[in-house]
Design a protein around this motif. Sequence first.
Motif, PDB file in Angstrom:
ATOM      1  N   GLU A 190       0.836  -1.202   0.000  1.00  0.00           N
ATOM      2  CA  GLU A 190       0.000   0.000   0.000  1.00  0.00           C
ATOM      3  C   GLU A 190       0.874   1.256   0.000  1.00  0.00           C
ATOM      4  OE1 GLU A 190      -3.284   0.047   2.881  1.00  0.00           O
ATOM      5  OE2 GLU A 190      -2.958  -2.104   3.111  1.00  0.00           O
ATOM      6  N   LYS A 241      -0.338  -0.195  -8.418  1.00  0.00           N
ATOM      7  CA  LYS A 241      -0.695  -1.457  -9.061  1.00  0.00           C
ATOM      8  C   LYS A 241      -1.235  -2.499  -8.082  1.00  0.00           C
ATOM      9  CE  LYS A 241       4.171  -2.881  -8.943  1.00  0.00           C
ATOM     10  NZ  LYS A 241       5.335  -3.288  -9.747  1.00  0.00           N
ATOM     11  N   LYS A 285      -3.648  -4.725  -5.905  1.00  0.00           N
ATOM     12  CA  LYS A 285      -4.991  -5.284  -5.857  1.00  0.00           C
ATOM     13  C   LYS A 285      -5.043  -6.186  -4.622  1.00  0.00           C
ATOM     14  CE  LYS A 285      -6.443  -3.613  -9.849  1.00  0.00           C
ATOM     15  NZ  LYS A 285      -7.557  -2.633  -9.939  1.00  0.00           N
ATOM     16  N   LYS A 286      -5.588  -5.678  -3.535  1.00  0.00           N
ATOM     17  CA  LYS A 286      -5.619  -6.428  -2.290  1.00  0.00           C
ATOM     18  C   LYS A 286      -6.710  -7.496  -2.333  1.00  0.00           C
ATOM     19  CE  LYS A 286      -5.620  -3.843   1.452  1.00  0.00           C
ATOM     20  NZ  LYS A 286      -4.574  -4.472   2.314  1.00  0.00           N
ATOM     21  N   THR A 305      -0.024 -13.363  -5.384  1.00  0.00           N
ATOM     22  CA  THR A 305       0.101 -12.861  -6.759  1.00  0.00           C
ATOM     23  C   THR A 305      -0.583 -13.799  -7.743  1.00  0.00           C
ATOM     24  OG1 THR A 305       2.173 -11.733  -6.246  1.00  0.00           O
ATOM     25  CG2 THR A 305       1.741 -12.216  -8.562  1.00  0.00           C
ATOM     26  N   ARG A 309      -4.326 -13.323  -7.421  1.00  0.00           N
ATOM     27  CA  ARG A 309      -4.755 -12.075  -8.062  1.00  0.00           C
ATOM     28  C   ARG A 309      -4.820 -12.235  -9.579  1.00  0.00           C
ATOM     29  NH1 ARG A 309      -0.591  -9.853  -4.511  1.00  0.00           N
ATOM     30  NH2 ARG A 309      -1.585  -9.158  -2.592  1.00  0.00           N
ATOM     31  N   GLY A 319      -8.117 -11.743 -11.776  1.00  0.00           N
ATOM     32  CA  GLY A 319      -8.124 -10.738 -12.835  1.00  0.00           C
ATOM     33  C   GLY A 319      -8.603 -11.294 -14.152  1.00  0.00           C
ATOM     34  N   GLY A 354     -10.491   0.878  -6.405  1.00  0.00           N
ATOM     35  CA  GLY A 354      -9.722   0.098  -7.361  1.00  0.00           C
ATOM     36  C   GLY A 354      -8.747  -0.864  -6.720  1.00  0.00           C
ATOM     37  N   ASP A 355      -8.128  -0.474  -5.585  1.00  0.00           N
ATOM     38  CA  ASP A 355      -7.136  -1.361  -4.974  1.00  0.00           C
ATOM     39  C   ASP A 355      -7.770  -2.553  -4.269  1.00  0.00           C
ATOM     40  OD1 ASP A 355      -8.217   0.038  -2.847  1.00  0.00           O
ATOM     41  OD2 ASP A 355      -6.318   0.374  -1.833  1.00  0.00           O
ATOM     42  N   MET A 356      -9.109  -2.538  -4.118  1.00  0.00           N
ATOM     43  CA  MET A 356      -9.803  -3.660  -3.510  1.00  0.00           C
ATOM     44  C   MET A 356     -10.549  -4.496  -4.543  1.00  0.00           C
ATOM     45  SD  MET A 356      -8.971  -3.648  -0.380  1.00  0.00           S
ATOM     46  CE  MET A 356      -9.948  -5.122  -0.145  1.00  0.00           C
ATOM     47  N   LEU A 357     -10.360  -4.191  -5.821  1.00  0.00           N
ATOM     48  CA  LEU A 357     -11.110  -4.869  -6.872  1.00  0.00           C
ATOM     49  C   LEU A 357     -10.171  -5.790  -7.648  1.00  0.00           C
ATOM     50  CD1 LEU A 357     -14.052  -4.862  -7.846  1.00  0.00           C
ATOM     51  CD2 LEU A 357     -13.397  -3.205  -9.580  1.00  0.00           C
ATOM     52  N   ALA A 358      -9.863  -6.941  -7.046  1.00  0.00           N
ATOM     53  CA  ALA A 358      -8.965  -7.891  -7.696  1.00  0.00           C
ATOM     54  C   ALA A 358      -9.668  -8.684  -8.792  1.00  0.00           C
ATOM     55  CB  ALA A 358      -8.383  -8.850  -6.655  1.00  0.00           C
TER      56      ALA A 358
END
Length: 308
Positions: free
Chosen positions: A63, A69, A71-72, A167, A170, A174, A216-220
């Motif tokens: 964070e 970039k 995505k949590k 990773t 994710r 995605g 956005g950072d929570m939308l994996a």
Amino acid sequence: MAAVIYRNDPAYDEAYLAGASVAFGVFDGVHEGHRFIIGEAANTAREEDERSAVITFDIDPDEMFAADKLKKLMTNEARIAKLAELDVDAVVVLPFSREFAAQAPADFLEVCFGGGVPRHIHIGSDFRFGNRAAGNVEDLRAWGAERGMEVHGHELVAERGVPVTSTRIRHLLGEGRSREAAELLGRPYGLSGTVRAGRGEGRDFGFATANLEVPGDMLAIGEGVYACYAVVDGARYKAAVNVGVPATFADEAKENIEVHILDFNENIYGQPIEVEFIEWLRPMRSFDSTEELIATVMGNIAWVRENL
């Protein structure tokens, strides 16, 4: 019984970790590989009749250093709560900051354990720490040897010959491969949000939606339409879920998750709901007519009803 959660407050005594068996990591997702390492720490504690603990951070370091970039897989609070559900005595949450991260590896460890060095520490073989992630498992082992701490560096758990990592999960999400991601997580991927007022045409079309605007950072999870479960006030309902801004309404839409909850007709504006992603149904697409849109969505809803 849930583990005790210790944060950076007067109630936490660093000496608590002295002699304990601990697992150390961020553990975003608390996936199969994470649970293996934490389970090994708990096993060692039982063998030696000592306490067990998970040591983690209050935020994901990415964070701070890779926010553009990131995505949590979970919010920080959800991650800590999930860790506390595991078979350990405590979860120790250390505050993470740029100053903390910038320390030389040995200084970093002194801050983490100076007041109470564990007897055993369990980590993944890719564990890194300190300024510019310069410290590695061998550095930790050398530091621990001088203080009576045994370091257990575990090879990463593999599924289908490939290591299980956050990773990898994710990447699967995605691409919309929610079922494969669930196998590695040990549960369906889920996200939460507060229901907000949407555009309103869904109700007119016969499929009202609960609309969420997720950062956005929570939308994996990738764009598309999914068969899901929605959890509202603890009750679980079948749901057809659209992820992404619909092309038909791209000029006016803000919400990026639209949840049609089957057999549900309550006003839940302002309430939190959780969405569990089970199966990818189709990609996002634009429609030539309202009739085509309605027919396609009704078909998706019928699939959810018959197959979940």
